[in-house]
Write a protein that holds these residues in place. Sequence first.
Motif, PDB file in Angstrom:
ATOM      1  N   ILE A  17     -34.318  -9.168 -67.100  1.00  0.00           N
ATOM      2  CA  ILE A  17     -32.975  -9.586 -66.709  1.00  0.00           C
ATOM      3  C   ILE A  17     -32.855 -11.085 -66.960  1.00  0.00           C
ATOM      4  O   ILE A  17     -33.700 -11.873 -66.533  1.00  0.00           O
ATOM      5  N   LEU A  52     -30.436 -12.456 -75.491  1.00  0.00           N
ATOM      6  CA  LEU A  52     -30.616 -11.164 -76.148  1.00  0.00           C
ATOM      7  C   LEU A  52     -31.905 -11.114 -76.966  1.00  0.00           C
ATOM      8  O   LEU A  52     -32.593 -10.086 -76.995  1.00  0.00           O
ATOM      9  N   ASN A  55     -34.846 -10.788 -74.410  1.00  0.00           N
ATOM     10  CA  ASN A  55     -34.966  -9.542 -73.634  1.00  0.00           C
ATOM     11  C   ASN A  55     -34.992  -8.304 -74.521  1.00  0.00           C
ATOM     12  O   ASN A  55     -34.853  -7.185 -74.039  1.00  0.00           O
ATOM     13  N   HIS A  58     -31.044  -6.235 -75.186  1.00  0.00           N
ATOM     14  CA  HIS A  58     -30.453  -5.373 -74.148  1.00  0.00           C
ATOM     15  C   HIS A  58     -29.310  -6.103 -73.440  1.00  0.00           C
ATOM     16  O   HIS A  58     -29.521  -6.758 -72.419  1.00  0.00           O
ATOM     17  N   PRO A  59     -28.077  -5.995 -73.965  1.00  0.00           N
ATOM     18  CA  PRO A  59     -26.951  -6.712 -73.344  1.00  0.00           C
ATOM     19  C   PRO A  59     -26.693  -6.293 -71.902  1.00  0.00           C
ATOM     20  O   PRO A  59     -26.173  -7.076 -71.116  1.00  0.00           O
ATOM     21  N   GLU A  60     -27.081  -5.072 -71.542  1.00  0.00           N
ATOM     22  CA  GLU A  60     -26.877  -4.611 -70.162  1.00  0.00           C
ATOM     23  C   GLU A  60     -27.784  -5.352 -69.180  1.00  0.00           C
ATOM     24  O   GLU A  60     -27.570  -5.278 -67.962  1.00  0.00           O
ATOM     25  N   SER A  61     -28.777  -6.077 -69.680  1.00  0.00           N
ATOM     26  CA  SER A  61     -29.689  -6.832 -68.826  1.00  0.00           C
ATOM     27  C   SER A  61     -29.412  -8.330 -68.847  1.00  0.00           C
ATOM     28  O   SER A  61     -30.223  -9.130 -68.392  1.00  0.00           O
ATOM     29  N   ILE A  63     -26.861 -11.110 -67.408  1.00  0.00           N
ATOM     30  CA  ILE A  63     -25.888 -11.240 -66.324  1.00  0.00           C
ATOM     31  C   ILE A  63     -25.238 -12.616 -66.374  1.00  0.00           C
ATOM     32  O   ILE A  63     -25.928 -13.640 -66.323  1.00  0.00           O
TER      33      ILE A  63
END
Length: 77
Positions: A17, A52, A55, A58-61, A63
């Motif tokens: 995250i 990005l 990680n 993973h754009p969903e991670s 914030i």
Amino acid sequence: MMTPPFESPSRDSAPRIVLVGRNRAGNWVAREQRGVFGGLFVNRAQALKYALFENGGHPESVIDVTREIELDFRANP
């Protein structure tokens, strides 16, 4: 080589995250939630690109935070 089905996946396999926001000086910060990695950036686009990359895409991670965040690599006791 495949992992046998009875072995649990590594804890490191989950995407990290990354928090993205501005610090008190107005610079853009991308920082892993626990402070494992991070950087200062001139604009939001570069901070997101770095987040990005770090990680694993993973754009969903990633914030976006509205509060000020600082880049701090001091060891936590």
